[in-house]
Design an enzyme around this catalytic site. Structure first.
Site, mmCIF file in Angstrom:
data_model
loop_
_atom_site.group_PDB
_atom_site.id
_atom_site.type_symbol
_atom_site.label_atom_id
_atom_site.label_comp_id
_atom_site.label_asym_id
_atom_site.label_seq_id
_atom_site.Cartn_x
_atom_site.Cartn_y
_atom_site.Cartn_z
ATOM 1 C CE1 TYR A 199 45.468 50.597 -35.098
ATOM 2 C CE2 TYR A 199 44.006 49.357 -36.535
ATOM 3 C CZ TYR A 199 45.271 49.764 -36.194
ATOM 4 O OH TYR A 199 46.351 49.359 -36.952
ATOM 5 C CG LEU A 251 25.086 54.691 -39.050
ATOM 6 C CD1 LEU A 251 24.951 53.177 -38.867
ATOM 7 C CD2 LEU A 251 24.549 55.125 -40.419
ATOM 8 C CG ASP A 252 30.830 54.201 -35.138
ATOM 9 O OD1 ASP A 252 31.390 54.649 -36.152
ATOM 10 O OD2 ASP A 252 31.439 53.911 -34.083
ATOM 11 N N GLY A 276 31.723 52.096 -39.663
ATOM 12 C CA GLY A 276 33.084 51.641 -39.385
ATOM 13 C C GLY A 276 33.328 51.684 -37.900
ATOM 14 N N GLY A 316 34.603 49.775 -35.642
ATOM 15 C CA GLY A 316 35.743 49.182 -34.957
ATOM 16 C C GLY A 316 35.304 48.182 -33.908
ATOM 17 C CD1 TRP A 317 37.719 44.644 -31.611
ATOM 18 C CD2 TRP A 317 38.866 46.347 -32.496
ATOM 19 N NE1 TRP A 317 38.689 44.120 -32.422
ATOM 20 C CE2 TRP A 317 39.418 45.131 -32.979
ATOM 21 C CE3 TRP A 317 39.436 47.544 -32.925
ATOM 22 C CZ2 TRP A 317 40.491 45.084 -33.860
ATOM 23 C CZ3 TRP A 317 40.503 47.500 -33.808
ATOM 24 C CH2 TRP A 317 41.025 46.280 -34.266
ATOM 25 C CD GLN A 320 36.965 46.225 -36.344
ATOM 26 O OE1 GLN A 320 36.074 46.545 -37.129
ATOM 27 N NE2 GLN A 320 38.095 46.914 -36.239
ATOM 28 C CB CYS A 375 52.066 56.035 -39.069
ATOM 29 S SG CYS A 375 51.565 55.023 -40.480
#
Length: 383
Positions: free
Chosen positions: A137, A173-174, A176, A178-179, A203, A355
């Site tokens: 995303y 390390l991520d 945020g 997401g999925w 998520q 957007c």
């Protein structure tokens, strides 16, 4: 009644008084009730006054109510943003919103999970229908020769992994996550151990279900509570939720969590002007408490903490990505129409296409910043 008499009766109904917006939109090459794809088709005359009085919020809300339509919303927004028609918004409204953002920490710890609950927890099946198979995303990387959304997103994930110089045995390390698109790709293709954090229960559940056999752990937590060491850190599409009052805190957390000579990749949408307010419609209906950073704000936040090694802008690729999401959304809408309803349909269509137009007009950007932990003797250390 004869045809001439009928025409006389209907004439006042069909006639429409000229409005200030007629002239303004003409400056962007847009006509009200014109016959081109980007022309605005007006269904309720009073909507023009509401748009003029309330700017972006009035524009979006009257669209959601069905007061007007545009066949090609992306083209409409590209034109009005290139012509800078946002100047029609009354200055005091933006001034009040800017003041509020400086007085109140809209992205505080107790607000951190609101965007997860209201946006990211809409339903994993909904996002699965709109996104690519890995559920990415964020902006795809089309300029690498990608022809499909899936190819563009895998190219972006691989670009991130290569920029970070991932090698087997590293810990990533991520922030945020997401999925789980990046952590799953990095674990599968680069042999790294991954930790993700998210503010979305949906998520987290998705990642646990999809990748039980990969060296991935995902935690439902605010980024400010992180206090473990990693070789590499990535944050993709999350910094837009941090807010300028917390930019410095984010960089301190990254500094605290990086091993010596570690690298941070920050992938974020950005705005062109430092002192500009968040779009009120987007904040109310799509991303509560969101705030795009400027390049200067990001640089200030990293000052004396991290070294900027590289800055990569491929914001024009987001236009292509959003149009692909919109195509998927339209193709699968029948599956969700009963659950979400017509108002949601118009809201989501407006979100995606407005957007896309904004990126096409270069009104907003997409940056990948590379930082290294190589600052020595800085006076503002992590507490």
């Amino acid at each position: 009644m004869g045809s001439n008499q009928q025409d006389i009766v209907e004439a006042p109904v069909l006639a429409r008084r000229r409005h200030l917006l007629d002239e303004a939109l003409a400056g962007a090459g847009v006509r009200i009730n014109g016959d081109r794809p980007w022309d605005l088709q007006l269904h309720r005359e009073e909507a023009l006054d509401e748009i003029l009085a309330r700017g972006s919020l009035g524009l979006g809300e009257t669209y959601m109510l069905g007061d007007w339509d545009v066949q090609a919303l992306d083209q409409f927004f590209c034109r009005i943003l290139r012509a800078d028609l946002t100047r029609l918004v009354r200055p005091w409204r933006n001034a009040l919103r800017l003041l509020r953002s400086y007085v109140v920490n809209l992205q505080s710890r107790h607000r951190a999970f609101e965007v997860g609950e209201r946006h990211y927890d809409l339903g994993n099946d909904f996002y699965q229908a709109m996104l690519d198979p890995r559920m990415v995303y964020s902006c795809g990387y089309w300029r690498a020769g990608a022809e499909t959304l899936e190819q563009a997103q895998e190219a972006k994930l691989d670009l991130i992994c290569r920029k970070l110089g991932l090698e087997p045995g590293m810990r990533l390390l991520d922030i945020g996550c997401g999925w789980g698109s990046l952590v799953s790709y990095a674990a599968q293709h680069y042999g790294v151990e991954c930790v993700g954090v998210t503010v979305s229960r949906e998520q987290q559940a998705w990642i646990h279900q999809q990748y039980p056999d990969l060296p991935i752990s995902v935690h439902l937590q605010d980024y400010r509570s992180l206090d473990l060491k990693f070789d590499r850190i990535a944050s993709v599409g999350m910094f837009e939720h941090v807010g300028h009052r917390n930019h410095r805190t984010f960089m301190k957390v990254a500094k605290r969590c990086l091993k010596p000579d570690g690298l941070l990749l920050l992938h974020t949408i950005g705005k062109n002007q430092r002192h500009s307010a968040t779009d009120p419609w987007i904040e109310r209906y799509i991303f509560p408490n969101g705030e795009l950073p400027s390049a200067g704000q990001i640089g200030d936040a990293a000052d004396r903490l991290l070294v900027t090694e590289d800055l990569h802008n491929f914001g024009s690729d987001y236009d292509h990505t959003l149009m692909a999401w919109h195509t998927n959304f339209e193709q699968h809408w029948d599956q969700f129409a009963d659950r979400y309803g017509q108002r949601f349909y118009r809201m989501w269509r407006y979100y995606l296409l407005s957007c896309a137009g904004a990126f096409r007009a270069r009104h907003i950007q997409l940056w990948q910043w590379m930082f290294s932990d190589r600052v020595e003797g800085g006076v503002d250390r992590v507490s």
